[in-house]
Structures are given as C-alpha cells and as structure tokens.
Motif scaffolding. Structure first.
Motif, PDB file in Angstrom:
ATOM      1  N   ILE A 107      -6.041   0.615  -6.265  1.00 41.46           N
ATOM      2  CA  ILE A 107      -6.794   1.688  -6.257  1.00 41.46           C
ATOM      3  C   ILE A 107      -7.201   1.902  -7.866  1.00 41.46           C
ATOM      4  O   ILE A 107      -7.980   2.388  -8.540  1.00 41.46           O
ATOM      5  CB  ILE A 107      -5.961   2.318  -5.644  1.00 41.46           C
ATOM      6  N   LEU A 108      -5.864   1.856  -9.071  1.00 42.71           N
ATOM      7  CA  LEU A 108      -5.911   2.321 -10.465  1.00 42.71           C
ATOM      8  C   LEU A 108      -6.643   1.338 -10.943  1.00 42.71           C
ATOM      9  O   LEU A 108      -7.576   1.628 -11.542  1.00 42.71           O
ATOM     10  CB  LEU A 108      -4.919   2.697 -10.934  1.00 42.71           C
ATOM     11  N   LEU A 109      -6.564   0.426 -10.593  1.00 42.08           N
ATOM     12  CA  LEU A 109      -7.553  -0.980 -11.408  1.00 42.08           C
ATOM     13  C   LEU A 109      -8.874  -1.147 -11.511  1.00 42.08           C
ATOM     14  O   LEU A 109      -9.299  -0.920 -11.817  1.00 42.08           O
ATOM     15  CB  LEU A 109      -6.268  -2.459 -10.878  1.00 42.08           C
ATOM     16  N   LEU A 110      -9.236  -0.834  -9.749  1.00 43.31           N
ATOM     17  CA  LEU A 110     -10.223  -0.743  -9.612  1.00 43.31           C
ATOM     18  C   LEU A 110     -10.849   0.570  -9.726  1.00 43.31           C
ATOM     19  O   LEU A 110     -11.872   0.830  -9.902  1.00 43.31           O
ATOM     20  CB  LEU A 110     -10.288  -0.816  -7.498  1.00 43.31           C
ATOM     21  N   GLY A 111     -10.788   1.651  -9.567  1.00 40.71           N
ATOM     22  CA  GLY A 111     -11.255   2.852 -10.007  1.00 40.71           C
ATOM     23  C   GLY A 111     -10.971   2.920 -11.580  1.00 40.71           C
ATOM     24  O   GLY A 111     -11.854   2.836 -11.871  1.00 40.71           O
ATOM     25  N   THR A 112     -10.484   2.031 -12.397  1.00 36.43           N
ATOM     26  CA  THR A 112     -10.944   2.161 -13.835  1.00 36.43           C
ATOM     27  C   THR A 112     -11.777   1.320 -14.232  1.00 36.43           C
ATOM     28  O   THR A 112     -12.593   1.194 -14.711  1.00 36.43           O
ATOM     29  CB  THR A 112      -9.662   1.400 -14.561  1.00 36.43           C
ATOM     30  N   VAL A 113     -12.091  -0.129 -13.320  1.00 37.05           N
ATOM     31  CA  VAL A 113     -13.308  -0.917 -13.505  1.00 37.05           C
ATOM     32  C   VAL A 113     -14.811  -0.326 -13.091  1.00 37.05           C
ATOM     33  O   VAL A 113     -15.160  -0.336 -13.936  1.00 37.05           O
ATOM     34  CB  VAL A 113     -12.800  -2.411 -12.872  1.00 37.05           C
ATOM     35  N   LEU A 114     -14.668   0.260 -12.050  1.00 35.29           N
ATOM     36  CA  LEU A 114     -15.895   1.282 -11.479  1.00 35.29           C
ATOM     37  C   LEU A 114     -16.211   2.103 -12.267  1.00 35.29           C
ATOM     38  O   LEU A 114     -17.365   2.533 -12.401  1.00 35.29           O
ATOM     39  CB  LEU A 114     -15.657   2.145 -10.171  1.00 35.29           C
ATOM     40  N   LEU A 132     -12.531   6.653  -9.526  1.00 35.88           N
ATOM     41  CA  LEU A 132     -11.310   6.528  -9.037  1.00 35.88           C
ATOM     42  C   LEU A 132     -11.430   6.631  -7.252  1.00 35.88           C
ATOM     43  O   LEU A 132     -11.142   6.411  -6.647  1.00 35.88           O
ATOM     44  CB  LEU A 132     -10.289   7.879  -9.529  1.00 35.88           C
ATOM     45  N   CYS A 133     -12.317   8.420  -6.883  1.00 37.97           N
ATOM     46  CA  CYS A 133     -12.326   9.035  -6.152  1.00 37.97           C
ATOM     47  C   CYS A 133     -12.557   7.183  -5.092  1.00 37.97           C
ATOM     48  O   CYS A 133     -12.381   7.244  -3.375  1.00 37.97           O
ATOM     49  CB  CYS A 133     -13.370  10.435  -5.900  1.00 37.97           C
ATOM     50  N   THR A 134     -14.236   6.719  -5.394  1.00 39.30           N
ATOM     51  CA  THR A 134     -14.270   5.562  -5.302  1.00 39.30           C
ATOM     52  C   THR A 134     -13.618   4.442  -4.362  1.00 39.30           C
ATOM     53  O   THR A 134     -13.490   3.877  -3.421  1.00 39.30           O
ATOM     54  CB  THR A 134     -15.556   4.406  -5.722  1.00 39.30           C
ATOM     55  N   SER A 135     -12.906   4.133  -5.632  1.00 37.01           N
ATOM     56  CA  SER A 135     -11.263   3.571  -5.001  1.00 37.01           C
ATOM     57  C   SER A 135     -10.750   4.091  -4.440  1.00 37.01           C
ATOM     58  O   SER A 135     -10.069   3.043  -3.177  1.00 37.01           O
ATOM     59  CB  SER A 135     -10.279   3.156  -6.320  1.00 37.01           C
ATOM     60  N   MET A 136     -10.334   5.166  -4.401  1.00 40.19           N
ATOM     61  CA  MET A 136      -9.162   5.532  -3.911  1.00 40.19           C
ATOM     62  C   MET A 136      -9.805   5.149  -1.844  1.00 40.19           C
ATOM     63  O   MET A 136      -9.491   5.218  -0.789  1.00 40.19           O
ATOM     64  CB  MET A 136      -8.868   7.315  -3.309  1.00 40.19           C
ATOM     65  N   SER A 137     -11.230   6.427  -2.189  1.00 37.92           N
ATOM     66  CA  SER A 137     -11.725   6.165  -0.202  1.00 37.92           C
ATOM     67  C   SER A 137     -12.054   4.559   0.388  1.00 37.92           C
ATOM     68  O   SER A 137     -12.055   4.457   1.029  1.00 37.92           O
ATOM     69  CB  SER A 137     -13.337   6.679  -0.606  1.00 37.92           C
ATOM     70  N   PHE A 138     -12.415   3.358  -0.975  1.00 35.82           N
ATOM     71  CA  PHE A 138     -12.456   2.884  -0.611  1.00 35.82           C
ATOM     72  C   PHE A 138     -11.329   1.770   0.329  1.00 35.82           C
ATOM     73  O   PHE A 138     -11.515   0.986   1.499  1.00 35.82           O
ATOM     74  CB  PHE A 138     -13.044   1.511  -2.032  1.00 35.82           C
ATOM     75  N   LEU A 153      -2.425   9.468   4.151  1.00 39.75           N
ATOM     76  CA  LEU A 153      -2.025   9.930   2.952  1.00 39.75           C
ATOM     77  C   LEU A 153      -2.899   9.813   1.573  1.00 39.75           C
ATOM     78  O   LEU A 153      -3.133  10.901   0.647  1.00 39.75           O
ATOM     79  CB  LEU A 153      -1.075   9.724   2.573  1.00 39.75           C
ATOM     80  N   ILE A 154      -3.725   8.739   1.767  1.00 40.17           N
ATOM     81  CA  ILE A 154      -4.459   8.452   0.569  1.00 40.17           C
ATOM     82  C   ILE A 154      -5.717   9.983   0.204  1.00 40.17           C
ATOM     83  O   ILE A 154      -5.951  10.066  -0.538  1.00 40.17           O
ATOM     84  CB  ILE A 154      -5.197   7.364   0.793  1.00 40.17           C
ATOM     85  N   TRP A 155      -6.274  10.109   1.882  1.00 38.43           N
ATOM     86  CA  TRP A 155      -7.369  10.797   2.084  1.00 38.43           C
ATOM     87  C   TRP A 155      -6.738  11.732   1.544  1.00 38.43           C
ATOM     88  O   TRP A 155      -7.630  12.987   1.197  1.00 38.43           O
ATOM     89  CB  TRP A 155      -7.721  10.200   3.294  1.00 38.43           C
ATOM     90  N   VAL A 156      -6.150  11.905   1.497  1.00 36.48           N
ATOM     91  CA  VAL A 156      -5.555  13.502   1.474  1.00 36.48           C
ATOM     92  C   VAL A 156      -5.593  13.494  -0.159  1.00 36.48           C
ATOM     93  O   VAL A 156      -6.204  15.466  -0.624  1.00 36.48           O
ATOM     94  CB  VAL A 156      -3.787  14.379   1.745  1.00 36.48           C
ATOM     95  N   LEU A 157      -5.459  12.733  -0.423  1.00 41.33           N
ATOM     96  CA  LEU A 157      -5.684  13.212  -1.942  1.00 41.33           C
ATOM     97  C   LEU A 157      -6.749  13.252  -2.943  1.00 41.33           C
ATOM     98  O   LEU A 157      -6.766  13.825  -2.923  1.00 41.33           O
ATOM     99  CB  LEU A 157      -4.432  11.686  -2.995  1.00 41.33           C
ATOM    100  N   VAL A 158      -7.458  11.940  -2.048  1.00 44.92           N
ATOM    101  CA  VAL A 158      -8.470  12.399  -2.356  1.00 44.92           C
ATOM    102  C   VAL A 158     -10.069  13.116  -2.240  1.00 44.92           C
ATOM    103  O   VAL A 158     -10.594  13.703  -3.347  1.00 44.92           O
ATOM    104  CB  VAL A 158      -8.841  10.812  -2.011  1.00 44.92           C
ATOM    105  N   ASP A 159      -8.849  13.658  -0.815  1.00 45.45           N
ATOM    106  CA  ASP A 159     -10.297  15.202  -0.555  1.00 45.45           C
ATOM    107  C   ASP A 159      -9.711  16.247  -1.566  1.00 45.45           C
ATOM    108  O   ASP A 159     -10.720  16.852  -1.970  1.00 45.45           O
ATOM    109  CB  ASP A 159      -9.742  15.472   0.248  1.00 45.45           C
TER     110      ASP A 159
END
Length: 204
Positions: A107-114, A132-138, A153-159
């Motif tokens: 998630i962190l790597l993908l979010g940084t790249v995006l 980052l939101c896109t990465s977590m949601s993905f 749990l990931i959805w709670v954080l990204v929401d």
C-alpha cells in the motif's frame, strides 16, 4: 462557526443529481457488502460508474481511475462470491500477520508511486493524498472480493482520510457518505469477524 454551517448548507443545496445517485447507491453497496449480500456488486457498478465521472471533473484523477478498477472488481466479486462450490457464499478468510505486513508495504509503495505520477503528469493539488487513498482502496477492494476479513480495517482508515479530502473538493454529500462508510466498515469488520470465528468453530 455559523459561517461554516452556512457554507456547508449552501454546498449541500448545490449537490448535483448525479452525486445524489452515486451517494445513495454507494451507501447501499457498502451496507450490503457488510452483510455479505451479493447484491452489493451490481449496485456498486452503478455507483462507481457515476463517481468515475464526478472525480474526473473534480481533478481527483487517482480516484477516477480507481472507479474503473472498482467496476472490474465488482464484476469479478459478483462472480467469485457465487462460484466454486455448491454453497451460495464463500467463507471469510483472514490474513496472517506476515501477510498484513506485506499488504501494508504494498500500500505504501503503490501510494508513493501513484502520488509521484499524479504530481508529475496531472494538475492535482493533492497528488500524494489522492495516491495513498487510491492505493489503500485498490488493495482493500481486492481483499473484499476474496472475502478477506482485514479488508474492512483498511476501509475504516481510508474512509477517515477521504472525509476531509472530499470536503476540500466541495463534495460535501460524498464527505458525509464517507462518515457513514467509516461506521459501516467498522461494523462490517465486526460482523465478518463473528462469521469467521463461527465458521472456524464449525470446522473444529
């Protein structure tokens, strides 16, 4: 404070019909997903199709592309939840701590790249948050299609992160929707955890 509520009220009144439809169908699909109801997937198709357009119009390019991904996972999830064995539903699965750590790194790597790509190639004013939101949601969406418990749990954080982001973009109704999403996601986690424990006990 009165000026803030006045501003929110004015933005609420200016909410388009499309955002209303996207919001209502978005709420329904997440609510049904938390209840493991397969109808969440076809309703999701309606919601994400509209949000793809709305996010593109508001320069949330990462989120716009994400909706296209959601569209494909809705089709896949619809198929996966009703396939494989003679039962109508798949059992809930759970990631190990090692897999959760790996998921966090991805998630962190993908979010940084995006975020870097959005900053370089678009006029987004929130490239890294959007990324980052896109990465977590993905990742969360993929885990949901596979009925992995920790998707919630990931959805709670990204929401939670999405709420101020949509306020920043004057998508007030959508921001309010994500407050509801946060609550539903937490309840979804609790409900799926209960199901997971029940299924494990039945196998014991």
């Amino acid at each position: 404070m009165p000026e803030l509520f006045t501003s929110l009220y004015q933005q609420f009144l200016s909410t388009t019909v499309l955002e209303w439809i996207a919001t209502i169908t978005g709420f329904l699909c997440v609510y049904l997903a938390a209840r493991q109801n397969i109808l969440n997937w076809p309703i999701s198709i309606i919601s994400v199709s509209i949000y793809a357009y709305l996010f593109y119009q508001n320069k949330l390019y990462g989120d716009a592309v994400l909706q296209i991904y959601f569209l494909s996972t809705a089709v896949y999830g619809w198929y996966y939840w009703q396939s494989a064995d003679s039962s109508d539903t798949k059992p809930v699965q759970k990631l190990t701590k090692r897999h959760m750590l790996l998921t966090t790194v991805v998630i962190l790597l993908l979010g940084t790249v995006l975020g870097a790509l959005l900053r370089r190639f678009t006029d987004s004013d929130v490239p890294y948050i959007d990324g980052l939101c896109t990465s977590m949601s993905f990742v969360a969406q993929f885990l949901m299609t596979r009925k992995i418990l920790q998707n919630w749990l990931i959805w709670v954080l990204v929401d939670i992160v999405y709420i101020p982001l949509y306020m920043h973009k004057d998508l007030v109704l959508t921001a309010i929707l994500y407050v509801a999403f946060t609550i539903i996601a937490w309840n979804g986690y609790r409900a799926w955890r209960h199901t997971y424990k029940k299924e494990r006990n039945q196998l014991a």
